[in-house]
Design a protein around this motif. Structure first.
Motif, short mmCIF file in Angstrom:
data_model
loop_
_atom_site.label_atom_id
_atom_site.label_comp_id
_atom_site.label_asym_id
_atom_site.label_seq_id
_atom_site.Cartn_x
_atom_site.Cartn_y
_atom_site.Cartn_z
N VAL A 1 0.91 -1.22 -0.12
CA VAL A 1 0.12 -0.19 0.19
C VAL A 1 0.98 1.21 0.02
CG1 VAL A 1 -1.81 1.46 1.19
CG2 VAL A 1 -1.95 -1.25 1.06
N GLN A 2 1.81 1.40 0.71
CA GLN A 2 2.76 2.51 0.86
C GLN A 2 3.46 2.67 -0.61
OE1 GLN A 2 5.53 1.96 4.17
NE2 GLN A 2 3.93 1.77 5.79
N GLY A 3 3.97 1.54 -1.22
CA GLY A 3 4.49 1.81 -2.30
C GLY A 3 3.72 1.72 -3.72
N PHE A 4 2.37 1.85 -3.43
CA PHE A 4 1.53 1.68 -4.55
C PHE A 4 1.43 2.87 -5.43
CE2 PHE A 4 -2.53 2.17 -6.78
CZ PHE A 4 -2.76 1.05 -7.47
N TRP A 5 1.48 3.95 -4.96
CA TRP A 5 1.52 5.01 -5.88
C TRP A 5 3.00 5.51 -6.50
CZ3 TRP A 5 -3.12 6.18 -7.88
CH2 TRP A 5 -4.17 5.90 -7.12
N ASN A 6 3.75 5.10 -5.81
CA ASN A 6 5.33 5.46 -6.34
C ASN A 6 5.65 4.46 -7.24
OD1 ASN A 6 5.40 7.59 -4.52
ND2 ASN A 6 6.10 6.41 -2.75
N TYR A 7 5.21 3.16 -7.05
CA TYR A 7 5.83 2.20 -7.86
C TYR A 7 4.82 1.54 -8.70
CZ TYR A 7 7.88 -2.19 -9.43
OH TYR A 7 8.16 -3.42 -10.09
N TRP A 8 3.83 0.65 -7.80
CA TRP A 8 2.85 -0.01 -8.39
C TRP A 8 1.68 0.35 -9.31
CZ3 TRP A 8 3.39 -5.27 -8.14
CH2 TRP A 8 4.37 -5.86 -7.10
#
Length: 374
Positions: free
Chosen positions: A139-146
């Protein structure tokens, strides 16, 4: 005259020949829009290789089973977006059923929806299998990577498979166009081969009719030759190539029938080397030239001489005939089906690789034909 000619061709072609005519059936577009247009197994192999390729490129640990599952989820939704795109958007667009703006809007909506669904499924996989900690990292990396990876991969898959689909579709269309053009050409060639001058048919039948009470034996022999000529036209003319000897025999049959209405001083001589008769040539190619020579010859004192020889892999056929007084002021090859027929057939059979030259000098007309030998 043209109507009579068409009627005679129809009459001859209507006789039962036992020869099946080729037909080209243009296949309908397949109901399911496979990417490779070769069925489900080919597409399954494509998606396995496609998913494995991007898994090896982007996955940090390629052999870790959670990463394989995630790559499988992404590939599944990319395939789903691909087939929905092909069936509901790309195919209707190529058929002119939807406008370009509506198509672009549909593609954007489709990519967005499938990206969201694939992201939700990956989230569910993290939550159900990998635990709370891994889910929090996702969830934390969703907008930055996923989000970028999912959206970019979905867009690439839809664009790439769309291009493959259009390329395959275009190749199939070109193949069908070539098959249709081939069939049209074969149909035209069959018609041109079947065009036997109705003047000859009528004159031959009338001559045989006159012979019946005078000389039944000669009438029977003439009718047999007439039948052989028509039989050759019906059956052997359907073949692409025939022995030159058979073509020359038909010329002699034609001359024998024509003599029935010509004066006794008519002369026909054709010089042909013995070894040449085994060569292969298209059927019914030489007869129109001889037919034209007989048609425009004089009623008395008719004379037709010619040669048929091979030189450097090419057949050279020449005919020279005396011209009747009634056609001295005209071009013997400018009317009727003779010139039109032979020129069109040569253009179809040997495009850019043949010669047909005619010349008229005083009372003589000459035609020179040159074609490649098979």
């Amino acid at each position: 005259m043209k109507s009579i000619n068409w009627f005679m061709v129809w009459l001859v072609r209507s006789l039962p020949s036992g020869v099946a005519k080729s037909q080209t059936i243009i296949p309908k577009e397949q109901s399911f829009p496979y990417v490779l247009r070769r069925g489900p197994l080919a597409d399954l192999a494509f998606w396995l290789l496609y998913g494995m390729f991007w898994h090896l490129v982007f996955s940090p640990e390629t052999l870790v089973w959670p990463n394989l599952i995630i790559s499988g989820i992404l590939t599944f939704w990319q395939a789903t977006a691909t087939y929905l795109h092909h069936y509901y958007l790309l195919r209707p667009r190529t058929n002119g059923l939807i406008s370009l703006p509506l198509y672009v809007l549909g593609v954007m909506l489709l990519i967005t929806v499938c990206s969201v669904l694939s992201g939700l499924e990956i989230y569910a996989f993290f939550a159900a299998v990998l635990g709370e900690k891994s889910t929090g990292v996702f969830v934390q990396g969703f907008w930055n990577y996923w989000s970028g990876a999912i959206l970019g991969g979905m867009t690439m898959a839809v664009a790439l498979t769309g291009a493959i689909y259009l390329f395959g579709r275009r190749r199939e269309q070109e193949k069908r166009e070539r098959e249709l053009e081939h069939d049209r050409t074969q149909t035209e060639l069959a018609f041109l081969r079947g065009q036997l001058n109705p003047h000859f048919l009528f004159n031959a039948l009338n001559s045989i009719y006159v012979l019946i009470p005078r000389s039944p034996d000669k009438a029977q022999e003439a009718l047999s030759g007439f039948s052989d000529l028509l039989r050759y036209q019906l059956y052997r003319s359907e073949e692409a190539l025939v022995p030159l000897a058979e073509e020359l025999d038909q010329l002699q049959q034609f001359i024998d029938l024509s003599r029935l209405r010509l004066e006794e001083d008519f002369v026909f001589a054709l010089e042909t080397p013995a070894g040449l008769k085994e060569q292969q040539v298209p059927p019914m190619l030489l007869l129109p030239l001889l037919e034209n020579a007989v048609k425009y010859g004089p009623a008395q004192g008719g004379r037709i001489v010619g040669t048929c020889k091979a030189d450097a892999g090419r057949l050279k056929f020449t005919l020279t005939n005396r011209i009747g007084q009634q056609v001295l002021q005209t071009d013997p090859m400018a009317s009727g089906i003779g010139l039109t027929n032979i020129r069109r057939r040569l253009a179809l059979l040997f495009p850019g690789n043949h010669q047909l030259e005619t010349s008229k000098q005083q009372e003589h007309f000459t035609v020179n034909l040159e074609i490649p030998l098979a």
